[in-house]
Design a protein around this motif. Structure first.
Motif, mmCIF file in Angstrom:
data_model
loop_
_atom_site.group_PDB
_atom_site.id
_atom_site.type_symbol
_atom_site.label_atom_id
_atom_site.label_comp_id
_atom_site.label_asym_id
_atom_site.label_seq_id
_atom_site.Cartn_x
_atom_site.Cartn_y
_atom_site.Cartn_z
ATOM 1 N N ILE A 156 -42.197 90.521 -18.823
ATOM 2 C CA ILE A 156 -41.877 90.482 -20.262
ATOM 3 C C ILE A 156 -42.183 91.813 -20.952
ATOM 4 C CG2 ILE A 156 -42.440 89.369 -22.469
ATOM 5 C CD1 ILE A 156 -42.608 86.702 -20.906
ATOM 6 N N PRO A 157 -43.353 92.457 -20.700
ATOM 7 C CA PRO A 157 -43.549 93.784 -21.302
ATOM 8 C C PRO A 157 -42.495 94.806 -20.869
ATOM 9 C CG PRO A 157 -45.648 92.910 -20.556
ATOM 10 C CD PRO A 157 -44.592 91.974 -20.050
ATOM 11 N N LEU A 158 -42.043 94.723 -19.602
ATOM 12 C CA LEU A 158 -40.988 95.636 -19.131
ATOM 13 C C LEU A 158 -39.687 95.413 -19.895
ATOM 14 C CD1 LEU A 158 -41.337 95.756 -15.227
ATOM 15 C CD2 LEU A 158 -41.514 97.674 -16.813
ATOM 16 N N ILE A 159 -39.314 94.135 -20.068
ATOM 17 C CA ILE A 159 -38.074 93.825 -20.805
ATOM 18 C C ILE A 159 -38.185 94.308 -22.246
ATOM 19 C CG2 ILE A 159 -36.557 91.970 -21.631
ATOM 20 C CD1 ILE A 159 -37.491 90.310 -19.197
ATOM 21 N N LEU A 160 -39.346 94.040 -22.865
ATOM 22 C CA LEU A 160 -39.562 94.491 -24.247
ATOM 23 C C LEU A 160 -39.486 96.013 -24.338
ATOM 24 C CD1 LEU A 160 -42.472 92.121 -25.338
ATOM 25 C CD2 LEU A 160 -40.182 92.182 -26.344
ATOM 26 N N ALA A 161 -40.061 96.703 -23.346
ATOM 27 C CA ALA A 161 -40.090 98.171 -23.373
ATOM 28 C C ALA A 161 -38.683 98.747 -23.263
ATOM 29 C CB ALA A 161 -40.981 98.689 -22.245
ATOM 30 N N TYR A 162 -37.883 98.271 -22.276
ATOM 31 C CA TYR A 162 -36.552 98.874 -22.145
ATOM 32 C C TYR A 162 -35.623 98.448 -23.275
ATOM 33 C CZ TYR A 162 -34.024 94.884 -19.897
ATOM 34 O OH TYR A 162 -33.403 93.693 -19.612
ATOM 35 N N THR A 163 -35.831 97.236 -23.822
ATOM 36 C CA THR A 163 -35.026 96.814 -24.977
ATOM 37 C C THR A 163 -35.326 97.704 -26.185
ATOM 38 O OG1 THR A 163 -35.044 94.516 -24.205
ATOM 39 C CG2 THR A 163 -34.468 94.872 -26.506
ATOM 40 N N THR A 164 -36.609 97.905 -26.449
ATOM 41 C CA THR A 164 -37.010 98.754 -27.575
ATOM 42 C C THR A 164 -36.493 100.174 -27.396
ATOM 43 O OG1 THR A 164 -39.012 97.421 -27.808
ATOM 44 C CG2 THR A 164 -39.002 99.557 -28.925
ATOM 45 N N TYR A 165 -36.614 100.698 -26.172
ATOM 46 C CA TYR A 165 -36.169 102.068 -25.890
ATOM 47 C C TYR A 165 -34.665 102.214 -26.111
ATOM 48 C CZ TYR A 165 -35.306 106.442 -23.428
ATOM 49 O OH TYR A 165 -34.908 107.714 -23.107
ATOM 50 N N SER A 166 -33.886 101.222 -25.643
ATOM 51 C CA SER A 166 -32.418 101.319 -25.795
ATOM 52 C C SER A 166 -32.014 101.278 -27.265
ATOM 53 C CB SER A 166 -31.707 100.212 -24.998
ATOM 54 O OG SER A 166 -32.000 98.948 -25.529
ATOM 55 N N TYR A 167 -32.687 100.439 -28.058
ATOM 56 C CA TYR A 167 -32.372 100.391 -29.494
ATOM 57 C C TYR A 167 -32.790 101.691 -30.190
ATOM 58 C CZ TYR A 167 -30.838 95.542 -29.575
ATOM 59 O OH TYR A 167 -30.123 94.392 -29.376
ATOM 60 N N TRP A 168 -33.869 102.307 -29.712
ATOM 61 C CA TRP A 168 -34.316 103.573 -30.294
ATOM 62 C C TRP A 168 -33.337 104.701 -29.961
ATOM 63 C CZ3 TRP A 168 -37.133 105.655 -33.878
ATOM 64 C CH2 TRP A 168 -37.479 107.007 -33.801
ATOM 65 N N VAL A 169 -32.901 104.755 -28.706
ATOM 66 C CA VAL A 169 -31.982 105.820 -28.271
ATOM 67 C C VAL A 169 -30.659 105.741 -29.027
ATOM 68 C CG1 VAL A 169 -30.558 106.624 -26.318
ATOM 69 C CG2 VAL A 169 -32.981 106.128 -25.982
ATOM 70 N N PHE A 170 -30.165 104.517 -29.234
ATOM 71 C CA PHE A 170 -28.861 104.337 -29.883
ATOM 72 C C PHE A 170 -28.999 103.966 -31.357
ATOM 73 C CE2 PHE A 170 -27.981 103.672 -25.366
ATOM 74 C CZ PHE A 170 -26.899 104.516 -25.193
ATOM 75 N N ARG A 171 -30.066 104.435 -31.983
ATOM 76 C CA ARG A 171 -30.272 104.181 -33.421
ATOM 77 C C ARG A 171 -29.262 105.001 -34.230
ATOM 78 N NH1 ARG A 171 -33.612 107.954 -31.560
ATOM 79 N NH2 ARG A 171 -34.193 109.758 -32.848
ATOM 80 N N GLY A 172 -29.183 104.696 -35.523
ATOM 81 C CA GLY A 172 -28.323 105.467 -36.415
ATOM 82 C C GLY A 172 -26.942 104.854 -36.546
ATOM 83 N N LYS A 173 -26.106 105.543 -37.316
ATOM 84 C CA LYS A 173 -24.760 105.047 -37.621
ATOM 85 C C LYS A 173 -23.780 105.343 -36.484
ATOM 86 C CE LYS A 173 -25.476 103.883 -42.045
ATOM 87 N NZ LYS A 173 -25.254 102.550 -42.582
ATOM 88 N N VAL A 174 -22.797 104.456 -36.359
ATOM 89 C CA VAL A 174 -21.679 104.684 -35.432
ATOM 90 C C VAL A 174 -20.472 105.093 -36.271
ATOM 91 C CG1 VAL A 174 -20.144 103.622 -33.731
ATOM 92 C CG2 VAL A 174 -22.576 103.040 -33.752
ATOM 93 N N ILE A 175 -19.907 106.256 -35.976
ATOM 94 C CA ILE A 175 -18.794 106.814 -36.743
ATOM 95 C C ILE A 175 -17.479 106.424 -36.080
ATOM 96 C CG2 ILE A 175 -17.846 108.944 -37.763
ATOM 97 C CD1 ILE A 175 -20.754 108.285 -38.587
ATOM 98 N N GLU A 176 -16.476 106.095 -36.887
ATOM 99 C CA GLU A 176 -15.159 105.752 -36.339
ATOM 100 C C GLU A 176 -14.630 106.900 -35.490
ATOM 101 O OE1 GLU A 176 -10.790 104.992 -38.151
ATOM 102 O OE2 GLU A 176 -12.341 103.647 -38.936
#
Length: 337
Positions: free
Chosen positions: A308-328
């Motif tokens: 569970i900590p591993l899943i939480l860690a990679y989930t958090t990391y992926s959301y952090w890496v792909f943070r911000g706006k998506v432009i058309e």
């Protein structure tokens, strides 16, 4: 240590994580036909492209965990909800195929768009029906399911199915508000206003109906002194709804509508948990009756404490890496055209 209770919290967390994380990307699929331009659909899809399949990890953890930790509950529950669960799994597979294939074609894009929409709606509706079936109570005969094939098909479960579809669409709309800008952002904000009203109305109707399904639900919510303990939940839901409506009205923040929508879902989930406790399956199968032996629970806990900590860690990391706006015109999948 009360291992069955600890595991009940772990599995409840896994289910909540799935509902919250997969809810908004199913919501984007539900909104798909209403996004009008295919460029809008591309942009909406790109907002969830890095996350959508990882979000379903929590579904596997919840289902597999129930089988391993509460085998009796699993054995009784699954025959009661086979139809909606199979429909959900097929819809998720269909939706996953559509997600990848729509980027590979122009001629068939409309077909895959429709498939993505249909898969999202069916998966969300089936999850709501399964939830409604559990809430209304499952007939147990000895240590097995004692009901019929179609006990899941009731007016209450159809209502909860529709409520989950509307609620996920709200999560999808507020996610688009948070992740995009320009015309798509404004379109999503307009839809979010209608969906917020529909979601709050659905929660109100389900909440009003629930106490009359089981005597324990009624006493939990309407008898003194329990009412003093549970009263903060509806009050907090009302506050979250107010926060959502004011954020949509004032356009003060791109984040607040999504966070307020998440709060509504989390509080509703806690409300269901309060209604159920100490049962894992209403009306009378408790967490302790359904649990595996302590030796099994300890063995599984060792694995979960790593996993569970591993899943939480990679989930958090992926959301952090792909943070911000998506432009058309820019995004995860654009190189595939």
């Amino acid at each position: 240590m009360d291992l069955p209770l600890l595991w009940a919290f772990i599995l409840a967390f896994a289910v909540l994580a799935y509902v919250v994380l997969d809810g908004f990307d199913l919501g984007i699929g539900i909104l798909f036909p209403f996004l009008r331009r295919h460029e809008n659909r591309d942009t909406a899809m790109n907002t969830v492209a890095p996350f959508w399949d990882g979000n379903e990890t929590w579904l596997i953890l919840g289902g597999g965990g129930l089988f391993a930790v509460f085998p009796l509950a699993y054995a009784v529950l699954m025959p009661a909800i086979y139809a909606p669960i199979i429909a959900m799994l097929l819809a998720l597979i269909f939706r996953g195929v559509a997600f990848e294939f729509r980027w590979r074609t122009v001629r068939w894009r409309g077909v895959w768009d429709l498939s993505f929409f249909a898969g999202s709606v069916v998966a969300a509706f089936a999850q709501g029906v399964a939830l409604g079936t559990i809430v209304q109570g499952i007939e147990v005969s000895g240590r097995a399911y004692g009901g019929g094939w179609f006990d899941w098909a009731t007016p209450f479960s159809m209502l909860t199915g529709a409520a989950v579809v509307v609620g996920y669409a709200l999560l999808g709309a507020t996610w688009i508000i948070m992740k995009t800008e320009g015309p798509l952002n404004r379109l999503a904000a307009r839809y979010a206003g209608f969906l917020a009203i529909a979601t709050i109305a659905a929660i109100a109707v389900v909440s009003a109906w629930m106490p009359f399904l089981q005597p324990t639900f009624y006493s939990r919510w309407f008898s003194f002194p329990q009412i003093l303990v549970v009263a903060p939940i509806p009050l907090l839901v009302a506050f979250a709804a107010w926060s959502l409506f004011t954020a949509l009205r004032d356009h003060v923040s791109n984040y607040r509508p999504f966070l307020a929508s998440l709060a509504i879902f989390i509080l509703s989930f806690i409300g269901i948990g309060i209604s159920f406790y100490p049962n894992i399956l209403p009306p009378e199968m408790t967490i302790w009756q359904a649990a595996a032996p302590d030796s099994s629970l300890i063995f599984l806990l060792v694995g979960a404490s790593v996993l569970i900590p591993l899943i939480l860690a990679y989930t958090t990391y992926s959301y952090w890496v792909f943070r911000g706006k998506v432009i058309e015109g820019e995004g995860y999948h654009t190189h595939d055209h």
